[in-house]
Design a protein around this motif. Structure first.
Motif, PDB file in Angstrom:
ATOM      1  N   ASN B  85       0.817  -1.220   0.000  1.00 32.59           N
ATOM      2  CA  ASN B  85       0.000   0.000   0.000  1.00 32.59           C
ATOM      3  C   ASN B  85       0.857   1.281   0.000  1.00 32.59           C
ATOM      4  OD1 ASN B  85       0.849   0.444   2.646  1.00 32.59           O
ATOM      5  ND2 ASN B  85      -0.999  -0.402   3.554  1.00 32.59           N
ATOM      6  N   PHE B  86       2.145   1.124  -0.241  1.00 40.01           N
ATOM      7  CA  PHE B  86       3.087   2.248  -0.386  1.00 40.01           C
ATOM      8  C   PHE B  86       3.344   3.018   0.910  1.00 40.01           C
ATOM      9  CE2 PHE B  86       1.227   1.725  -4.657  1.00 40.01           C
ATOM     10  CZ  PHE B  86       2.380   1.376  -5.339  1.00 40.01           C
ATOM     11  N   TRP B  87       2.978   2.414   2.044  1.00 42.79           N
ATOM     12  CA  TRP B  87       3.273   3.084   3.314  1.00 42.79           C
ATOM     13  C   TRP B  87       4.789   3.179   3.526  1.00 42.79           C
ATOM     14  CZ3 TRP B  87       1.769   6.293   6.813  1.00 42.79           C
ATOM     15  CH2 TRP B  87       2.388   6.317   8.050  1.00 42.79           C
ATOM     16  N   ARG B  89       7.023   3.294   1.308  1.00 43.26           N
ATOM     17  CA  ARG B  89       7.607   4.291   0.403  1.00 43.26           C
ATOM     18  C   ARG B  89       7.527   5.675   1.060  1.00 43.26           C
ATOM     19  NH1 ARG B  89       6.267   5.166  -6.000  1.00 43.26           N
ATOM     20  NH2 ARG B  89       6.902   3.000  -6.142  1.00 43.26           N
ATOM     21  N   THR B  90       6.385   5.932   1.713  1.00 41.08           N
ATOM     22  CA  THR B  90       6.217   7.209   2.408  1.00 41.08           C
ATOM     23  C   THR B  90       7.245   7.348   3.538  1.00 41.08           C
ATOM     24  OG1 THR B  90       3.854   7.206   1.963  1.00 41.08           O
ATOM     25  CG2 THR B  90       4.590   8.572   3.791  1.00 41.08           C
ATOM     26  N   PHE B  92      10.056   5.548   4.204  1.00 41.00           N
ATOM     27  CA  PHE B  92      11.472   5.435   3.862  1.00 41.00           C
ATOM     28  C   PHE B  92      11.937   6.465   2.838  1.00 41.00           C
ATOM     29  CE2 PHE B  92      10.796   1.103   5.594  1.00 41.00           C
ATOM     30  CZ  PHE B  92      11.690   1.209   6.641  1.00 41.00           C
ATOM     31  N   SER B  93      11.061   7.362   2.432  1.00 39.55           N
ATOM     32  CA  SER B  93      11.551   8.495   1.636  1.00 39.55           C
ATOM     33  C   SER B  93      12.120   9.554   2.587  1.00 39.55           C
ATOM     34  CB  SER B  93      10.435   9.082   0.767  1.00 39.55           C
ATOM     35  OG  SER B  93       9.435   9.643   1.578  1.00 39.55           O
ATOM     36  N   ARG B  94      12.001   9.288   3.878  1.00 37.06           N
ATOM     37  CA  ARG B  94      12.539  10.167   4.930  1.00 37.06           C
ATOM     38  C   ARG B  94      13.769   9.515   5.565  1.00 37.06           C
ATOM     39  NH1 ARG B  94      10.440  14.860   3.642  1.00 37.06           N
ATOM     40  NH2 ARG B  94       8.226  14.661   3.185  1.00 37.06           N
ATOM     41  N   ASN B 253      12.888  -5.726  -0.262  1.00 39.16           N
ATOM     42  CA  ASN B 253      12.530  -4.490  -0.961  1.00 39.16           C
ATOM     43  C   ASN B 253      11.385  -3.844  -0.209  1.00 39.16           C
ATOM     44  OD1 ASN B 253      14.260  -4.147  -3.089  1.00 39.16           O
ATOM     45  ND2 ASN B 253      13.060  -5.419  -4.483  1.00 39.16           N
ATOM     46  N   ILE B 254      11.582  -2.606   0.224  1.00 36.86           N
ATOM     47  CA  ILE B 254      10.523  -1.970   1.003  1.00 36.86           C
ATOM     48  C   ILE B 254       9.506  -1.268   0.087  1.00 36.86           C
ATOM     49  CG2 ILE B 254      11.645  -1.651   3.213  1.00 36.86           C
ATOM     50  CD1 ILE B 254      11.675   1.122   0.707  1.00 36.86           C
ATOM     51  N   ASP B 255       9.683  -1.476  -1.200  1.00 37.66           N
ATOM     52  CA  ASP B 255       8.834  -0.772  -2.147  1.00 37.66           C
ATOM     53  C   ASP B 255       8.558  -1.706  -3.320  1.00 37.66           C
ATOM     54  OD1 ASP B 255       7.600   1.508  -3.269  1.00 37.66           O
ATOM     55  OD2 ASP B 255       9.328   1.753  -4.583  1.00 37.66           O
ATOM     56  N   ARG B 256       7.358  -1.598  -3.893  1.00 35.93           N
ATOM     57  CA  ARG B 256       7.127  -2.372  -5.108  1.00 35.93           C
ATOM     58  C   ARG B 256       7.153  -1.423  -6.298  1.00 35.93           C
ATOM     59  NH1 ARG B 256       1.480  -2.439  -6.818  1.00 35.93           N
ATOM     60  NH2 ARG B 256       0.213  -1.396  -5.284  1.00 35.93           N
TER      61      ARG B 256
END
Lengths: 241, 260
Positions: B85-87, B89-90, B92-94, B253-256
């Motif tokens: 659900n891209f959480w 991504r939110t 780990f962009s920090r 991978n923390i992101d798809r």
């Protein structure tokens, strides 16, 4: 010191299959501080892969990426970076304002209400502050991501298709906003399919296809409409310049 | 890092401690209280059998029910969902370290497990102590059993988080169910009877189906002395699966991929 330094970056998907996909091939690029750089290319060119590797969401097979001299394997480089994703997190229970506060805290700015309110007002989202993320339209949700990318004091902002879901007035707002940020010395890298916007906002345009950098053009040296012409030419002659 | 952890933990509760969980928790509490009051309503304490009543046994059984139930309710998809659900991504962009996020997952799941055990075991037990005159009620003994059972719950959480690093929510539940079934029925039930003196079986069981804390709870319930050996087996298993979850969470991978 370069804002972004990418050297010999390679990435292949489905390596074990008969038809592996080479998403990036010996990709080299340097971006200087204060530049606004547009990243364009056809679908599947490797734009998002490049951004995902730059942000450390995926690992390259080889090559290196550094942001203001910090290797992107070191999570601390993200203290200098704001990021807007093309895919947004949605939640029934999390409100817009809380989401932005969380982003601000994670970015290292725990008491940042003033900036959040200013940005919400600028992007005309003040009324959505108390709404849950899932109740927002796609365009509004994209604006929330944009706001979150500019929260704090990022030296570099990476935007992945920032205008994809925006209506024309919002695109104009974003264009003006980017121009303002540019004056303050912020570096901005953004990918887009909207060639007119890219041409209007960018100092430099990178054209990427099949994982390779095919064009690296200063907009000041190219005339109006150059990008569209070059894109069309590329479709027929496979040469960007 | 402390502020980041607090913020992410708050977000975990905002995102996951939803109305459905509050309703289930309330129903569990009511069910626990009703069960606790049944003996009194049925006149059990007036019978001769009341003299043989062992509150520790009832408490141990209640924990054996509520802990697996809570784990199935709290942990499936705890990592995999946040990739999809891209959480992540939110987050780990920090500038956030993976161990901060993993710690928030552990704390969230542990606190929710604590709430479930309080709702189904401790609250009903307090109610029971008021409705059961003459029944011996040793607070320390009960709390000790609860502690061992709760540690067993933490072990399940670490296993579930590890599974969730590479399995979707559905397969996470399935594998957890198979693991618990194998643990309780096949390994410690059937096979243990046939191969009770096999060292290989011993090693296999202790490494892959650890029961240190569960055995510690049973041991304490029976003998009222601290089960040192069982407790340290449990701690070893908790450390092992905790380390596995940390290792896998550091590598996944923390992101798809999105659109290109």
């Amino acid at each position: 010191m370069k804002a972004i330094e990418i050297s010999k970056l390679n990435k292949t998907f489905n390596k074990k299959s008969k038809m592996p996909t080479r998403a990036l091939i010996d990709f080299d690029v340097e971006i200087i501080p204060g530049e606004v750089v547009g990243l364009i290319g056809p679908n599947g060119a490797g734009k998002t892969t490049l951004i995902r590797i730059l942000m450390g969401f995926d690992n390259a097979d080889s090559g290196s990426v550094s942001v203001f001299g910090i290797d992107n394997q070191d999570y601390r480089f993200k203290q200098l970076v704001g990021f807007q994703s093309d895919n947004q997190y949605r939640s029934k229970t999390m409100k817009t304002y809380d989401f932005l506060v969380l982003n601000s805290i994670l970015a290292g700015f725990p008491n940042n209400d003033e900036q959040i309110h200013t940005l919400l007002e600028y992007f005309k989202l003040s009324q959505a502050a108390d709404k849950s993320l899932v109740s927002l339209s796609k365009g509004m949700r994209q604006k929330v991501e944009l706001i979150s990318s500019f929260i704090g004091k990022p030296k570099l902002v990476v935007l992945d298709e920032p205008t994809a879901a925006l209506d024309p007035p919002s695109v104009f707002e974003l264009r003006d906003f980017i121009s303002e940020q540019k004056k303050s010395g912020m570096t901005i890298l953004f990918s887009s399919h909207h060639l007119t916007e890219v041409e209007k906002v960018s100092d430099r345009i990178l054209f990427i296809d099949s994982g390779e950098l095919k064009g690296n053009v200063l907009t000041s040296e190219a005339g109006p409409g150059f990008i569209e012409e070059a894109f069309r030419r590329y479709e027929s002659e496979r040469s960007f310049l | 890092m402390k502020t980041q952890l607090q913020a992410i933990l708050k977000a975990e509760f905002t995102r996951y401690f939803t109305l459905s969980k509050i309703i289930i928790l309330s129903l569990v509490t009511i069910l626990g209280v009703v069960i606790a009051m049944l003996p009194s309503w049925l006149g059990f304490f007036d019978s001769e059998a009341a003299g043989f009543f062992a509150i520790k046994d009832i408490f141990t059984y209640a924990l054996k029910i509520i802990i697996p139930f809570s784990i199935f309710f709290i942990t499936p998809g705890i990592i995999a969902n946040d990739v999809n659900n891209f959480w992540f991504r939110t987050v780990f962009s920090r500038p956030v370290q993976r161990q901060t996020v993993l710690a928030s997952k552990y704390i969230y799941a542990s606190l929710l497990l604590l709430l479930f055990t309080i709702a189904f075991c401790l609250i009903p037990l307090i109610v029971f102590s008021f409705t059961a005159p003459g029944i011996e009620f040793n607070v320390f003994s009960v709390l000790s059993i609860w502690f061992f059972a709760y540690m067993e719950g933490l072990l399940f959480i670490s296993i579930a988080i590890w599974f969730s690093c590479f399995l979707s929510k559905f397969f996470n539940v399935l594998l957890l169910a198979i693991w618990m079934f194998a643990d309780n029925i096949v390994i410690n039930g059937v096979l243990a009877n046939f191969f009770w003196d096999s060292p290989i079986m011993g090693v296999f069981t202790e490494f892959f189906f650890p029961n240190g804390f569960a055995n510690a709870a049973s041991f304490y319930s029976l003998k009222d002395s601290f089960p040192v050996e069982h407790f340290f087996w449990g701690m070893a298993a908790l450390t092992f699966f905790g380390a596995l979850s940390y290792l896998h969470f550091s590598l996944i991978n923390i992101d798809r991929p999105g659109n290109d």
